[in-house]
Design an enzyme around this catalytic site. Structure first.
Site, PDB file in Angstrom:
ATOM      1  N   ASP A 126       0.794  -1.088   0.002  1.00 47.44           N
ATOM      2  CA  ASP A 126       0.027   0.145   0.107  1.00 47.44           C
ATOM      3  C   ASP A 126       0.946   1.138   0.059  1.00 47.44           C
ATOM      4  OD1 ASP A 126       0.899  -0.511   2.728  1.00 47.44           O
ATOM      5  OD2 ASP A 126      -0.798   0.289   3.451  1.00 47.44           O
ATOM      6  N   ASP A 153       6.880   0.959   2.043  1.00 46.53           N
ATOM      7  CA  ASP A 153       6.516   0.323   1.088  1.00 46.53           C
ATOM      8  C   ASP A 153       7.336   0.522  -0.127  1.00 46.53           C
ATOM      9  OD1 ASP A 153       3.505  -1.192   1.953  1.00 46.53           O
ATOM     10  OD2 ASP A 153       3.964   1.144   2.309  1.00 46.53           O
ATOM     11  N   ASN A 184      -2.558   2.822   3.418  1.00 48.19           N
ATOM     12  CA  ASN A 184      -1.986   4.159   3.772  1.00 48.19           C
ATOM     13  C   ASN A 184      -2.683   5.307   3.266  1.00 48.19           C
ATOM     14  OD1 ASN A 184       0.111   3.171   5.473  1.00 48.19           O
ATOM     15  ND2 ASN A 184       1.529   2.638   3.613  1.00 48.19           N
ATOM     16  N   THR A 191       2.737  -6.051   2.752  1.00 49.73           N
ATOM     17  CA  THR A 191       3.243  -5.171   3.543  1.00 49.73           C
ATOM     18  C   THR A 191       2.105  -3.846   3.939  1.00 49.73           C
ATOM     19  OG1 THR A 191       4.286  -3.713   1.514  1.00 49.73           O
ATOM     20  CG2 THR A 191       5.798  -5.155   2.779  1.00 49.73           C
ATOM     21  N   PHE A 199      -0.743  -0.604  12.645  1.00 49.49           N
ATOM     22  CA  PHE A 199      -1.640  -0.317  11.569  1.00 49.49           C
ATOM     23  C   PHE A 199      -2.252  -1.471  10.524  1.00 49.49           C
ATOM     24  CE2 PHE A 199      -2.397   1.444   7.475  1.00 49.49           C
ATOM     25  CZ  PHE A 199      -3.333   2.545   7.432  1.00 49.49           C
ATOM     26  N   ASN A 200      -1.144  -2.153   9.927  1.00 50.22           N
ATOM     27  CA  ASN A 200      -1.668  -3.068   9.046  1.00 50.22           C
ATOM     28  C   ASN A 200      -2.654  -3.956   9.275  1.00 50.22           C
ATOM     29  OD1 ASN A 200      -0.032  -1.902   7.132  1.00 50.22           O
ATOM     30  ND2 ASN A 200       1.917  -3.440   7.184  1.00 50.22           N
ATOM     31  N   HIS A 244       9.760   0.044   7.910  1.00 52.49           N
ATOM     32  CA  HIS A 244       9.221  -1.047   8.535  1.00 52.49           C
ATOM     33  C   HIS A 244       9.163  -2.044   7.183  1.00 52.49           C
ATOM     34  CE1 HIS A 244       7.449   0.920  11.875  1.00 52.49           C
ATOM     35  NE2 HIS A 244       7.204   2.101  10.904  1.00 52.49           N
ATOM     36  N   ASP A 245       8.565  -1.953   6.096  1.00 55.04           N
ATOM     37  CA  ASP A 245       8.269  -2.939   5.119  1.00 55.04           C
ATOM     38  C   ASP A 245       9.369  -3.320   4.425  1.00 55.04           C
ATOM     39  OD1 ASP A 245       5.537  -2.281   5.663  1.00 55.04           O
ATOM     40  OD2 ASP A 245       5.324  -0.770   4.249  1.00 55.04           O
TER      41      ASP A 245
HETATM   42  C1  BDR Z   1       3.022  -0.041   8.515  1.00 58.30           C
HETATM   43  O1  BDR Z   1       1.915   0.956   8.541  1.00 58.30           O
HETATM   44  C2  BDR Z   1       2.134   1.642   7.333  1.00 58.30           C
HETATM   45  O2  BDR Z   1       1.904   2.812   7.578  1.00 58.30           O
HETATM   46  C3  BDR Z   1       3.704   1.423   6.772  1.00 58.30           C
HETATM   47  O3  BDR Z   1       3.572   1.412   5.471  1.00 58.30           O
HETATM   48  C4  BDR Z   1       3.693  -0.099   7.456  1.00 58.30           C
HETATM   49  O4  BDR Z   1       3.400  -1.151   6.486  1.00 58.30           O
HETATM   50  C5  BDR Z   1       3.629   0.186  10.083  1.00 58.30           C
HETATM   51  O5  BDR Z   1       3.073   0.173  11.363  1.00 58.30           O
HETATM   52 CA    CA Z   2       2.595  -0.581   4.110  1.00 56.02          CA
END
Ligand code: BDR
Ligand code: CA
Length: 317
Positions: free
Chosen positions: A11, A16, A40, A125, A167-168, A239-240
């Protein structure tokens, strides 16, 4: 070389985008395609961003397919606060010249699984909506999935802004539950490891010096890093990209097998990934969870990937 076939479901999203940059640079991976998730930003925006990154990298050969426009059962919930109105605010990306795949993300993934001689690794991701629908609609293809290497969750702490969830997973907890109970081997790169896998604010200059793609990574880190800098972090979490880095070089990470369940009922903890870190509950492990990383080597890997594009590498067809 015996490349690992992967399907990226993302996303974009600044981190990402960096995951895509790293994946398309690696001679160890064969990226069969990129599918997009609503996370996102809205699905239209994340899809345009995925296409824009491929265009920027000169990778018109990488097929991009659009995913579902909303989570399974819950309303659309985006992260404009972190990724901006476009989902990728900051750098200017070119308009995509190549049309999207006509198939939806799920149908595209199913076809790629069917066509592949080797089992394929899925790399989500973003929220897990597309992956869950794939598993529900094409159960006979589960055997064609080698494993799912995902960014999401946290077994120690959360920071989605909603209780203890990441979040994801929080955006589509029901999809996450389907994935985590599927029996498919899962590698979970959650906040436990990704929050500490950062590009230091003082390292951005090194990326700018690594050429055009390095400069893009620095611009992405500039925008995504604002909020983290404001609250006193020393760098921006990527993160991703941890998912892709794990596939390229698993020795960068410390991992532990454990049972992970998704909280689907907590008033304040809905979407939390509840990990039995100490193995005391007696449930069978269903995930290999990232707990720590060698941050310096991760940054070196990413810098090398950026520099590789200058030399005409970054072509892992
Ligand atoms: C995740 O949330 C999104 O905002 C980032 O792209 C990542 O995948 C981190 O918590
Ligand atoms: Ca992401």
């Amino acid at each position: 070389m015996n490349k690992i076939p992967i399907l990226m479901d993302c996303d974009p999203g600044h981190d990402d985008a960096i995951a895509i940059i790293l994946a398309l640079s690696s001679e160890k991976l064969n990226v069969l395609g990129i599918t997009t998730a609503c996370g996102n930003q809205t699905i239209e925006k994340t899809t345009k961003n995925a296409q824009g990154i491929c265009e920027f990298l000169g990778r018109r050969d990488v097929p991009v397919a659009k995913g579902r426009r909303a989570p399974l059962l819950t309303p659309v919930y985006t992260a404009g606060i972190a990724h901006g109105e476009s989902g990728l605010d900051g750098p200017q990306l070119p308009e995509p010249a190549v049309p999207l795949q006509e198939e939806s993300a799920v149908v595209f993934m199913a076809r790629k699984l069917e066509e592949s001689r080797k089992p394929v690794t899925l790399v989500p991701t973003g929220p897990l909506t597309n992956i869950a629908v794939l598993l529900l609609c094409y159960p006979h293809l589960i055997q064609k999935i080698d494993r799912i290497v995902l960014m999401g969750g946290s077994v120690v702490s959360g920071c989605s802004g909603r209780g203890a969830s990441e979040f994801n997973i929080m955006v589509d907890p029901y999809a996450a539950d389907i994935v985590f109970t599927s029996g498919i081997p899962i590698v979970m790169m959650g906040l436990d490891v990704t929050n500490f896998t950062t590009i230091g604010f003082d390292e951005k200059e090194k990326f700018r010096r690594a050429g055009r793609v390095g400069a893009l990574v620095a611009d992405l880190a500039d925008y995504f890093g604002r909020g983290f800098e404001m609250v006193g972090w020393c760098g921006v979490p990527v993160h991703d990209a941890c998912t892709i880095a794990y596939l390229i070089d698993p020795t960068l990470f410390t991992m532990r097998e454990m049972n992970v369940r998704i909280d689907l009922s907590g008033e304040f903890t809905m979407g939390s990934t509840v990990g039995d870190s100490y193995g005391v509950e007696g449930h069978e492990a269903n995930a290999l969870v990232g707990l720590a990383s060698d941050r310096e080597r991760f940054v070196e890997l990413l810098l090398g990937a950026c520099a590789g594009y200058e030399k005409g590498e970054g072509c892992n067809e």
